[in-house]
Design an enzyme around this catalytic site. Structure first.
Site, mmCIF file in Angstrom:
data_model
loop_
_atom_site.group_PDB
_atom_site.id
_atom_site.type_symbol
_atom_site.label_atom_id
_atom_site.label_comp_id
_atom_site.label_asym_id
_atom_site.label_seq_id
_atom_site.Cartn_x
_atom_site.Cartn_y
_atom_site.Cartn_z
ATOM 1 N N SER A 157 -9.370 -1.178 7.304
ATOM 2 C CA SER A 157 -8.983 -1.023 5.998
ATOM 3 C C SER A 157 -8.313 -2.200 5.417
ATOM 4 C CB SER A 157 -7.972 0.405 5.785
ATOM 5 O OG SER A 157 -8.550 1.453 6.172
ATOM 6 N N LYS B 26 0.727 -1.249 0.074
ATOM 7 C CA LYS B 26 0.018 0.021 -0.075
ATOM 8 C C LYS B 26 0.873 1.369 -0.081
ATOM 9 C CE LYS B 26 -3.813 1.954 2.918
ATOM 10 N NZ LYS B 26 -4.713 1.693 4.075
ATOM 11 N N SER C 293 -9.292 1.414 3.144
ATOM 12 C CA SER C 293 -8.610 2.140 2.263
ATOM 13 C C SER C 293 -7.456 1.329 1.724
ATOM 14 C CB SER C 293 -7.878 3.343 2.969
ATOM 15 O OG SER C 293 -6.938 2.887 3.863
#
Length: 425
Positions: A136, A35, A112
């Site tokens: 997330s 990420k 996310s």
């Protein structure tokens, strides 16, 4: 064309590898993605927003969590798309696009850590790193039909990871295969291999499953049958989690909505728990990022902009009660579960929203999931989301929660349980 090849999962691609010749390394031959919230030396950590990337320099070192994976023999193939400043659970990014959910392309992938989940679900990598503050890792794992693990708070280093709310920030990971999920966990958690331990009890949170739009015979009953087959019926227990939390967490009274104590579309004590959690998150987010946001006035997408500016205006009112809630909840759940107990609940109470859903209606949609997701988030316990096939052609999942520090136990249990769950669906 590029998005069709990689499902829009990647911000940038590269190949980063250490010690390729050592055959005994635990992750040798495996690939992963990261990420775009993790520092990797020589690359700008973009935080999901081009204004952030424009106003920050390249990282001068690599996050320890990433280094652990590289040192264990895995190869990093790139950085993945994320929601702006990690402040969303939808997986939508107006600047870099919404990664395509490989299971259901017309539905959001969840965020996310959207790109990291999509990269695994699309078989572009063997596993990936995300972060889980509010949900997330768990939400995108559920929506994309893969495994997602949120470790105990503080169990994996968050050095070199941009903070969202450090009282809740964790480094989580995704995989399709429970053995790989476990191997990655051993590396990140710095744990030796240990023999699986039989759970003392699996506690079904009855009220949480009633909150779900999915029939319980496709979720809770699949788990119960699998547990009975592997460990015996005596392991299965039941609880009304909302009542337990209300009784054992007195500080929640400061966050209870008096007008909704009898509502049927949520669990009042867990809704109060999520309110306390979001209050502290906003306050900490403000402390970390208000100066940059007010100075740069970044271009944020719809929904995200309102959420971030609300956080910037947050006050410290009731913050001390938020900390009391966390302490009381951890004690209450520790007593409930005991040494090797497991709490079972839905990862989310329903299917992922459509990609083009109105952000305002999506906020309403996500209020109930946040109630469920705040149980592990507020207590700091570890949680794994396990896929359970599809219902009405949409992926569904169940979650198992274990007490703080029981990560190895939970990872082993997933590996033991996974095949039986899939056979029972």
């Amino acid at each position: 064309m590029i998005k069709s090849l990689d499902y829009g999962a990647f911000m940038e691609k590269f190949s980063l590898q250490l010690s390729p010749s050592q055959h005994q390394l635990p992750l040798r031959g495996l690939t992963f993605a990261v990420k775009d919230i993790f520092d990797i030396e020589g690359y700008v950590t973009g935080f999901g927003n081009p204004d952030w990337a424009r106003t920050h320099s390249a990282a001068t070192s690599t996050a320890p969590a990433v280094m652990d994976l590289l040192t264990a023999g895995a190869t990093c193939l790139g950085k993945t798309v994320m929601d702006e400043m990690a402040y969303c659970m939808y997986g939508v990014n107006k600047h870099y696009g919404t990664p395509t959910n490989p299971c259901v392309p017309d539905r959001v992938p969840g965020g996310s850590s959207s790109g990291s989940a999509v990269a695994v679900a699309a078989k572009l990598v063997d596993f990936s790193l995300g972060t889980d503050t509010g949900a997330s890792v768990r939400v995108p794992a559920s929506y994309c039909g893969i495994l997602g693990f949120r470790p105990s708070l503080g169990a994996v280093s968050t050095v070199g990871v941009l903070p969202m709310s450090q009282s809740y920030d964790t480094v989580g990971w995704f995989a399709r295969d429970p053995m790989i999920l476990n191997r990655v966990g051993r590396v990140l958690l710095h744990l030796p291999d240990v023999d699986p331990i039989k759970p003392s009890q699996i506690i079904i949170a009855e009220d949480c499953f009633r909150l779900s739009t999915i029939p319980s015979d496709r979720t809770a009953q699949v788990l119960v049958k699998s547990i009975e087959k592997l460990f015996g019926a005596q392991c299965v227990k039941h609880v009304i989690l909302g009542d337990h939390v209300k009784d054992k967490v007195p500080s929640l009274q400061h966050f209870m909505d008096k007008g909704n104590e009898d509502q049927e579309d949520d669990i009042p004590s867990l809704a109060a728990l999520s309110s306390a959690m979001r209050l502290l998150q906003r306050y900490e987010f403000k402390n970390y990022h208000a100066k940059w946001v007010t100075k740069v006035n970044p271009d944020f997408g719809p929904g995200i902009s309102e959420r971030i500016w609300d956080a910037i205006k947050a006050t410290g009112e009731n913050i001390d009660f938020c900390q009391s809630v966390r302490t009381e909840l951890r004690a209450a759940l520790t007593a409930l579960l005991g040494d090797h107990g497991i709490l079972a609940l839905p990862t989310t109470p329903g299917e992922p929203p459509k990609v083009q859903a109105n952000p305002a209606t999506s906020d309403i949609f996500f209020s109930r999931p946040f109630s469920l997701l705040s149980v592990a988030g507020s207590s700091g316990f570890c949680q794994v989301s396990i896929p359970l096939g599809r219902y009405d052609n949409v992926p569904l999942a169940i979650s198992l929660v274990a007490k703080h520090g029981s990560d190895a136990f939970l990872l082993n249990l997933v590996e033991t349980l996974y095949d039986t769950l899939q056979e029972t669906i």
